[in-house]
Design a protein around this motif. Structure first.
Motif, PDB file in Angstrom:
ATOM      1  N   GLN A   1       0.840  -1.207   0.000  1.00 37.50           N
ATOM      2  CA  GLN A   1       0.000   0.000   0.000  1.00 37.50           C
ATOM      3  C   GLN A   1       0.873   1.255   0.000  1.00 37.50           C
ATOM      4  O   GLN A   1       0.587   2.231  -0.698  1.00 37.50           O
TER       5      GLN A   1
ATOM      6  N   GLU B   1       0.722   4.315  -2.557  1.00 39.45           N
ATOM      7  CA  GLU B   1       0.433   5.698  -2.168  1.00 39.45           C
ATOM      8  C   GLU B   1       1.503   6.660  -2.697  1.00 39.45           C
ATOM      9  O   GLU B   1       1.198   7.785  -3.084  1.00 39.45           O
TER      10      GLU B   1
ATOM     11  N   GLU C   1      -9.964   6.567   2.769  1.00 41.80           N
ATOM     12  CA  GLU C   1      -9.994   5.821   1.495  1.00 41.80           C
ATOM     13  C   GLU C   1     -11.431   5.753   0.966  1.00 41.80           C
ATOM     14  O   GLU C   1     -11.666   5.800  -0.240  1.00 41.80           O
TER      15      GLU C   1
ATOM     16  N   GLU D   1      -6.944   1.575  -4.860  1.00 45.84           N
ATOM     17  CA  GLU D   1      -7.694   1.998  -3.658  1.00 45.84           C
ATOM     18  C   GLU D   1      -8.724   0.943  -3.238  1.00 45.84           C
ATOM     19  O   GLU D   1      -8.989   0.778  -2.050  1.00 45.84           O
TER      20      GLU D   1
ATOM     21  N   HIS E   1      -6.914  -1.361  -1.077  1.00 40.85           N
ATOM     22  CA  HIS E   1      -6.631  -0.818   0.258  1.00 40.85           C
ATOM     23  C   HIS E   1      -7.883  -0.857   1.132  1.00 40.85           C
ATOM     24  O   HIS E   1      -7.824  -1.163   2.325  1.00 40.85           O
TER      25      HIS E   1
HETATM   26 FE   FE2 Z   1      -5.007   4.111  -0.578  1.00 42.28          FE
END
Ligand code: FE2
Ligand code: FE2
Length: 302
Positions: free
Chosen positions: A110, A114, A163, A193, A196
Motif C-alpha cells: 500500500q 500511495e 480511502e 484503492e 486498500h
Molecule cells: Fe489508498
C-alpha cells in the motif's frame, strides 16, 4: 475475508499478491502530454457544480464560470493529494506496528501504491493550476488519525474513512469526467484503492473481534466524530471567494443543492456498509447514522 471492489473474496495475503501483480508506473502508463481544457480541466458537466441550478450561475459570464470550475476542481484534486500523503504515513505506521506478516506485506505494498498516487495527483494539480491547502475538516480528521498512538485507529481512519471518501469522489469522477487523461489515471488509481479499502476491512474486522467493550466504544466514538467532519467536508467552502463569489451566499446554496445531496449519498453509501463489516455498527453509531439519515445504507453490500 470480505468482498473487495470486484465483489470477490480475497484473504490478506491474496491482496498482497494481487498488489505485486497490479503495479503500474505513473510516468510510463499515463499519457501526460495530453492538454486539459483550461476552462474545465476535469471535463465535468456543469450540473456537478453545487450552485449550477441557482440563478447566480446564469448571471455569471464565461470567464467567471471557467474560474469557478478551475477552483472547484483544483480544490477537489488538492484534497485528494493531501489524503494520499496522509495515507502514505498511515501505511508506514502499519508496516512498523503490524505483527502479522501478511498485514505487514499488504501495508508495504500500500505504501508503494500511495507514493505513486502522490506522484499522479501532484502532476494533476500542477496541470489544473489551482492548488489548495488541506481543507479544515479534512485536516482535523487527518490530524486525529495520525496523532493517535493506536495503529488500529490509524487504519480505521485512513483505510476505511479517508480511502472511502476518496473512492466515493473517484466514482463520481469516473462517472462524469469526459477527459481521457483523467479517466485513464482514475481507472488505475481506483484499482489500487479498492484493494486498500478491502485490506482495511479484513484487518479491522479481525482486530475488532478481539477488543473489549471500552475499546470498541472508543472506536465507535471515533467513527461518529469522523462522520460529522466528513459531512462538513463535502461543502468546498474555501473556493467561493477565490472564484470571485460571496462565500456566505454560495456556502448556503451548496448546502441545499441537489449536487451536494448526491455526493452525500455516494459517500455514506460507501462508508456505512464498511462500518458494519468491521463490527462497529452498534448503539451509538446506529443512533448517529439515524440522525444523519444514512442508517438504511447499513443493509447494503460493501
Ligand atoms: Fe489508498
Ligand atoms: Fe492512494
Amino acid at each position: 475475508v470480505v468482498p473487495d471492489g470486484d465483489g470477490q473474496l480475497h484473504s490478506m495475503s491474496d491482496l498482497y499478491h494481487r498488489a505485486t501483480h497490479a503495479q503500474w508506473d505513473a510516468e510510463a502508463d499515463i499519457a501526460w502530454d495530453h492538454a486539459l481544457n483550461p476552462d474545465n480541466p476535469l471535463a465535468m458537466p456543469d450540473a456537478t457544480i453545487p450552485i449550477a441550478a441557482d440563478p447566480i450561475w446564469g448571471r455569471m459570464d464565461d470567464r467567471q464560470k471557467a474560474e469557478l470550475r478551475r477552483n472547484l476542481q483544483g480544490w477537489h484534486i488538492s484534497q485528494i493529494l493531501h489524503g494520499e500523503r496522509a495515507s502514505l504515513l498511515c501505511a508506514g505506521k502499519l508496516v512498523l506496528s503490524a505483527e502479522d506478516p501478511a498485514v505487514k506485506a499488504a501495508a508495504t505494498m500500500q505504501a508503494v501504491d500511495e507514493v505513486r498516487h502522490i506522484d499522479v495527483y501532484t502532476r494533476l494539480v500542477d496541470k489544473i493550476g489551482t492548488p489548495y491547502p488541506v481543507s479544515p475538516s479534512l485536516d482535523r480528521l487527518i490530524c486525529d488519525v495520525l496523532s493517535d498512538s493506536d495503529s488500529d485507529l490509524a487504519a480505521l481512519g485512513m483505510q476505511i474513512l479517508i480511502e472511502g471518501l476518496a473512492l466515493a469522489f473517484f466514482k463520481s469522477l469516473q462517472m462524469y469526467s469526459n477527459d481521457p487523461l483523467v479517466k485513464q489515471l482514475q481507472s488505475l488509481v481506483v484499482r489500487d484503492e479498492a484493494r486498500h479499502f478491502a485490506a482495511g476491512q479484513l484487518y479491522l474486522a479481525h482486530r475488532h473481534r478481539a477488543l473489549d467493550e471500552a475499546e470498541l466504544a472508543r472506536r465507535e466514538e471515533f467513527v461518529c466524530d469522523a462522520f460529522a467532519l466528513l459531512d462538513k467536508y463535502l461543502y468546498a467552502d474555501e473556493i467561493w471567494e477565490p472564484a470571485g463569489l460571496s462565500q456566505r451566499e454560495c456556502a448556503g446554496l451548496s448546502r441545499s443543492s441537489e449536487q451536494s445531496a448526491i455526493m452525500h449519498r455516494v459517500l455514506f453509501r460507501q462508508l456505512v456498509p464498511a462500518v458494519r463489516a468491521i463490527g462497529l455498527l452498534r448503539d451509538k453509531t446506529r443512533a448517529a447514522f439515524e440522525g444523519m439519515g444514512i442508517l438504511d445504507y447499513a443493509n447494503f453490500p460493501v
